[in-house]
Design an enzyme around this catalytic site. Structure first.
Site, PDB file in Angstrom:
ATOM      1  N   ASN A  56       3.110   5.378 -10.667  1.00  0.00           N
ATOM      2  CA  ASN A  56       1.974   4.732 -11.011  1.00  0.00           C
ATOM      3  C   ASN A  56       0.585   4.941 -10.430  1.00  0.00           C
ATOM      4  OD1 ASN A  56       0.387   4.322 -13.571  1.00  0.00           O
ATOM      5  ND2 ASN A  56      -0.168   2.352 -12.595  1.00  0.00           N
ATOM      6  N   LYS A  79      -2.300  15.163  -8.493  1.00  0.00           N
ATOM      7  CA  LYS A  79      -2.533  15.401  -9.903  1.00  0.00           C
ATOM      8  C   LYS A  79      -1.488  16.920  -9.761  1.00  0.00           C
ATOM      9  CE  LYS A  79      -3.461  11.149 -11.095  1.00  0.00           C
ATOM     10  NZ  LYS A  79      -1.859  10.128 -11.620  1.00  0.00           N
ATOM     11  N   TYR A  84      -8.542  14.361  -7.539  1.00  0.00           N
ATOM     12  CA  TYR A  84      -7.904  14.053  -8.520  1.00  0.00           C
ATOM     13  C   TYR A  84      -7.113  15.275  -8.808  1.00  0.00           C
ATOM     14  CZ  TYR A  84      -7.438  11.016 -12.062  1.00  0.00           C
ATOM     15  OH  TYR A  84      -5.647  10.046 -13.035  1.00  0.00           O
ATOM     16  N   ASP A 119       0.419  -1.161  -0.350  1.00  0.00           N
ATOM     17  CA  ASP A 119      -0.031   0.220   0.130  1.00  0.00           C
ATOM     18  C   ASP A 119       1.099   0.930   0.193  1.00  0.00           C
ATOM     19  OD1 ASP A 119      -1.776   1.849   0.618  1.00  0.00           O
ATOM     20  OD2 ASP A 119      -2.351   1.424   2.312  1.00  0.00           O
TER      21      ASP A 119
END
Ligand SMILES: NC(=O)c1ccc[n+]([C@@H]2O[C@H](COP(=O)([O-])OP(=O)(O)OC[C@H]3O[C@@H](n4cnc5c(N)ncnc54)[C@H](O)[C@@H]3O)[C@@H](O)[C@H]2O)c1
Length: 246
Positions: A89, A157, A153, A62
């Site tokens: 990734n 990012k 998100y 994890d």
């Protein structure tokens, strides 16, 4: 040159884009550590690489856990002697309007994408500095520029962009490069979870009107991982059919 005989850790490689990156690196001669929260997925990817004649081990990790990441990097170095390449990734999506988004959904996405990448960078960069060589590729998304319903998100990012730029400056003197691949709509599980009409809308908005392939992303990653790509750092390469220009 290339990535032959290099050792590469690929996170989130039990599925989709990560599995494709792991397979591509192995095909070019790298030893690959297939790291994923999902043990079955990691074992499947590593098994496919081994069956094709490549070298890979699967580790269930994890990335949000610092002790687990440290243990995985130590295991990679024990098995293959070194760590030369890291591809961050692993990612998660929990889309909704900020008005409906729970704190858990904010934390899950930030922790998986951003904190996980920070953990993995922190765990490998000491090795890379000592050996005066390293390649780190962080997978962000075109969505770092902003997307409705993706405040968690997009923030995660965008954070990856800041993380990469800072570390590119910090580690340039040690022969370590850090670069970013920013996919748009790719034929992989995350994009395929969107409603079909949303998928079509995204493709229609791209100058190149087709979904990206996993190999399109893997090729971009491979370029940054190459031993010869030593004068490129802090770069963002969009693999998005031109969408970021629109
Ligand atoms: N598919 C797309 O169109 C697209 C577009 C832009 C960016 N991306 C990015 O590419 C990456 C891969 O996306 P994908 O479509 O292959 O998705 P995916 O869901 O198939 O892959 C994500 C992988 O990360 C793993 N993972 C999740 N949480 C983890 C954790 N805490 N620790 C370790 N592993 C964990 C999952 O088990 C899964 O195998 C993600 O970072 C995603 O944000 C994808």
């Amino acid at each position: 040159m290339g990535v032959n005989h290099k050792t590469a850790i690929v996170t989130g490689a039990g599925s989709g884009i990560g599995a494709g990156i792991a397979a591509m690196l192995a095909q070019k001669g790298a030893n690959v550590i297939v790291l994923d929260l999902n043990r079955a997925g990691a074992e499947k990817t590593a098994g496919e690489i081994t069956a094709a004649g490549g070298k890979a081990i699967a580790l269930q990790v994890d990335v949000t856990s610092w002790p687990e990441v440290c243990a995985a990097v130590a295991e990679a170095a024990r098995v293959f002697g070194t760590v030369d390449i890291l591809v961050n990734n692993a990612g998660a999506l929990k889309d909704s309007s900020i008005l409906k988004m729970s704190e858990q959904d904010w934390d899950l996405v930030i922790d998986t994408c951003l904190k996980g990448s920070w953990h993995c960078c922190k765990a490998v960069l000491g090795h890379m500095r000592r050996q005066n060589f390293g390649r780190v590729v962080n997978i962000t998304s075109r969505a770092w520029l902003g997307n409705p319903g993706q405040s968690n998100y997009s923030s995660a990012k965008a954070g990856i962009v800041g993380l990469t730029m800072s570390l590119a400056l910090e580690f340039a003197r040690y022969g370590v490069t850090l670069n970013i691949v920013a996919p748009g709509f790719i034929e992989a599980p995350m994009a395929r979870r969107l409603p079909p009409e949303t998928q079509q809308k995204v493709i229609n908005a791209q100058p190149i009107k087709r979904p990206g392939r996993i190999e399109d992303v893997a090729n971009a990653v491979l370029y940054f991982c190459d031993e010869d790509t030593s004068y490129v750092t802090g770069q963002i390469l969009y693999v998005d059919g031109g969408r970021h220009v629109v």
